[in-house]
Design a protein around this motif. Structure first.
Motif, short mmCIF file in Angstrom:
data_model
loop_
_atom_site.label_atom_id
_atom_site.label_comp_id
_atom_site.label_asym_id
_atom_site.label_seq_id
_atom_site.Cartn_x
_atom_site.Cartn_y
_atom_site.Cartn_z
N THR A 24 64.09 -43.58 28.32
CA THR A 24 64.01 -42.49 29.30
C THR A 24 64.12 -41.15 28.60
OG1 THR A 24 66.39 -42.68 29.63
CG2 THR A 24 64.97 -43.87 31.16
N GLU A 25 63.77 -40.09 29.33
CA GLU A 25 63.71 -38.77 28.71
C GLU A 25 65.10 -38.20 28.40
OE1 GLU A 25 61.41 -36.10 31.00
OE2 GLU A 25 59.59 -37.32 30.96
N GLY A 26 66.05 -38.38 29.29
CA GLY A 26 67.37 -37.78 29.11
C GLY A 26 68.40 -38.78 28.61
N TYR A 27 69.41 -38.26 27.92
CA TYR A 27 70.49 -39.10 27.40
C TYR A 27 71.56 -39.25 28.46
CZ TYR A 27 74.63 -40.41 24.67
OH TYR A 27 75.78 -41.02 24.20
N GLU A 28 71.92 -40.49 28.73
CA GLU A 28 73.06 -40.80 29.59
C GLU A 28 73.95 -41.76 28.81
OE1 GLU A 28 74.13 -42.49 34.06
OE2 GLU A 28 72.07 -42.57 33.32
N PRO A 29 75.23 -41.39 28.57
CA PRO A 29 76.06 -42.21 27.69
C PRO A 29 76.35 -43.59 28.27
CG PRO A 29 77.38 -40.53 28.78
CD PRO A 29 75.95 -40.22 29.09
N ALA A 30 76.51 -44.55 27.36
CA ALA A 30 76.90 -45.90 27.76
C ALA A 30 78.29 -45.87 28.37
CB ALA A 30 76.86 -46.82 26.55
N MET A 31 78.60 -46.89 29.10
CA MET A 31 79.94 -47.03 29.65
C MET A 31 80.89 -47.49 28.55
SD MET A 31 79.60 -46.20 32.84
CE MET A 31 81.08 -46.85 33.62
N GLY B 138 73.75 -45.57 21.72
CA GLY B 138 74.93 -45.21 22.49
C GLY B 138 74.58 -44.79 23.90
N ALA B 139 73.30 -44.92 24.25
CA ALA B 139 72.85 -44.57 25.60
C ALA B 139 73.07 -45.75 26.55
CB ALA B 139 71.37 -44.19 25.57
N ARG B 140 73.12 -45.44 27.83
CA ARG B 140 73.39 -46.48 28.82
C ARG B 140 72.28 -47.51 28.88
NH1 ARG B 140 76.33 -44.82 34.30
NH2 ARG B 140 77.58 -43.95 32.60
N SER B 141 71.03 -47.07 28.76
CA SER B 141 69.89 -47.99 28.79
C SER B 141 69.01 -47.70 27.57
CB SER B 141 69.09 -47.81 30.08
OG SER B 141 69.90 -48.05 31.22
N PRO B 142 69.42 -48.19 26.37
CA PRO B 142 68.72 -47.78 25.16
C PRO B 142 67.26 -48.20 25.10
CG PRO B 142 70.28 -49.57 24.72
CD PRO B 142 70.56 -49.08 26.10
N PHE B 143 66.89 -49.27 25.77
CA PHE B 143 65.52 -49.74 25.66
C PHE B 143 64.61 -49.27 26.79
CE2 PHE B 143 68.07 -52.67 23.16
CZ PHE B 143 67.38 -52.66 21.97
N SER B 144 65.16 -48.46 27.67
CA SER B 144 64.32 -47.91 28.74
C SER B 144 63.51 -46.71 28.24
CB SER B 144 65.17 -47.50 29.93
OG SER B 144 66.02 -46.41 29.59
#
Length: 402
Positions: A270-277, A262-268
């Motif tokens: 990254t350390e922090g969660y940023e929700p998908a659009m 459900g993250a904006r860039s699931p395969f990156s």
């Protein structure tokens, strides 16, 4: 003499424009009458081949490549199909995943967060247990008060009841589009309008509505809706549920169970969660791809038949069942609306001998279900149920209750 005496089940089946679809379902062994499609729909005969295709081709041949080639967008694609065929929802507002329980939790939590400073959640006192349990838990966790709404035994939420219990203190109201016990089909547009007039959000549990009654969530201005897919969507036991969030609310929704897909860039990674659009922000973990297969098969059939035709047969089946009950079981009480506009696709028949009768009927291949304290629930799934099946079932019920 009741009209039912003049109605011939064979003639009704012969005149049924959807009759051919009943042959699409697995026969069911020793069944005499299956009257529980509102709890668990029958499987389509094509489902076994569709599952085999997934195992042998999509999974077996493509293996991990299946995610990039096929599966990553399936939760949203299937959601869009449910939206178009059953919900009156434009694309990008419906997603499939998790159980109904988990999705209701997510949506109640998100709704409370979207209305900070408010202190109440409204729900029917006789709502389905999962809905009540989640509302009580969220209220306890956040120091909120549950505003219990009492509806008639054969009814459900109405605009008038909503107006009595919703106020500027209300963060959200959770109601059923079709009540699980009585089959009351709410005036969802009017109730939504009452709740919104106080600045609150409405969450509709459409588990007993989706696939049996036409819904127009966009046109009715609905905020949020959720529902299972193993009743009239015939997705099978444990099938994933679906959630609808109107486009205007999606950027304010905070998923209380953030997960990588459900993250904006699931395969990156990254350390922090940023929700998908958009609606994908409601996704948490890996979508249940295998569980989506039977649901997709049933959606194809619903798309072919059309939800309006399905509704017409639902009305005819439940009306026929009520006439038979009136004639054959005069000491029973039909605890469901007689007004077809307010009735979903099942009936509850109250009788003191209900529990014993259902136990007897199951042993005879007649399958309704029991609802405490004295209700026999008769579920009539329009695409798989025949009028002859209804007649056999109600006649058997009359004998068992006697």
């Amino acid at each position: 003499m009741s009209t039912a005496a003049h109605l011939d089940a064979a003639a009704l089946d012969a005149a049924d424009p959807l009759a051919a679809h009943t042959a699409a379902f697995v026969p069911g062994g020793d069944l005499v009458a299956y009257l529980d499609g509102n709890s668990l729909g029958r499987p389509l005969a094509t489902t076994a081949d569709a599952l085999r295709h997934l195992v042998e081709r999509e999974w077996g041949d493509r293996l991990i490549r299946g995610w990039d080639e096929l599966w990553l967008s399936r939760a949203e694609e299937l959601g869009d199909r449910i939206g178009a065929a059953c919900l009156g929802a434009a694309a990008g507002q419906t997603v499939v995943g998790d159980s109904t329980t988990v999705l209701i939790f997510k949506l109640i939590r998100a709704s409370v967060a979207m209305r900070p400073g408010r202190t109440e959640i409204a729900i029917l006192a006789d709502e389905f247990p999962t809905d009540r349990f989640i509302v009580e838990k969220v209220a306890a966790d956040h120091g909120l008060t549950v505003r219990w709404v009492t509806a008639p035994h054969d009814g459900g939420i109405t605009p008038e009841l909503a107006a009595e219990h919703v106020s500027e203190r209300t963060a959200a109201a959770l109601f059923s589009g079709v009540a699980y016990r009585s089959a009351w089909f709410a005036d969802m547009q009017a109730v939504t309008g009452v709740v919104q007039s106080h600045g609150a959000l409405t969450i509709w549990d459409c588990s007993h509505a989706v696939g049996s009654v036409p819904l127009e969530l966009d046109a009715w201005g609905v905020d949020i809706a959720v529902g299972c897919s193993y009743k009239y969507l015939n997705g099978g036991p444990g099938a994933p549920a679906w959630a609808y969030v109107a486009a205007r609310h999606q950027e304010q929704v905070i998923n209380p169970i953030p997960g990588w897909l459900g993250a904006r860039s699931p395969f990156s990674m990254t350390e922090g969660y940023e929700p998908a659009m958009g609606i994908r922000r409601l996704v948490s973990g890996t979508p249940p791809i295998v569980g989506m297969v039977p649901l997709a098969e049933m959606l194809t059939l619903i798309e072919q038949a059309g939800i309006d035709a399905i509704r017409e047969k639902s009305i005819a089946l439940t009306s026929y069942a009520i006439e038979l009950v009136d004639e054959l079981i005069p000491d029973a009480v039909v605890a469901s609306p007689r007004d077809v506009a307010r009735r979903g696709s099942h009936l509850t028949v109250d009788h003191p001998n209900a529990a014993r009768a259902v136990q007897t009927l199951w042993g005879e291949g007649v399958i309704p279900d029991f609802r405490h304290p004295s209700g026999v629930r008769v579920g009539l799934s329009p695409l798989s149920t025949t009028f002859a099946e209804v007649e056999r079932g109600v006649r058997a019920l009359a004998g068992a209750l006697a």
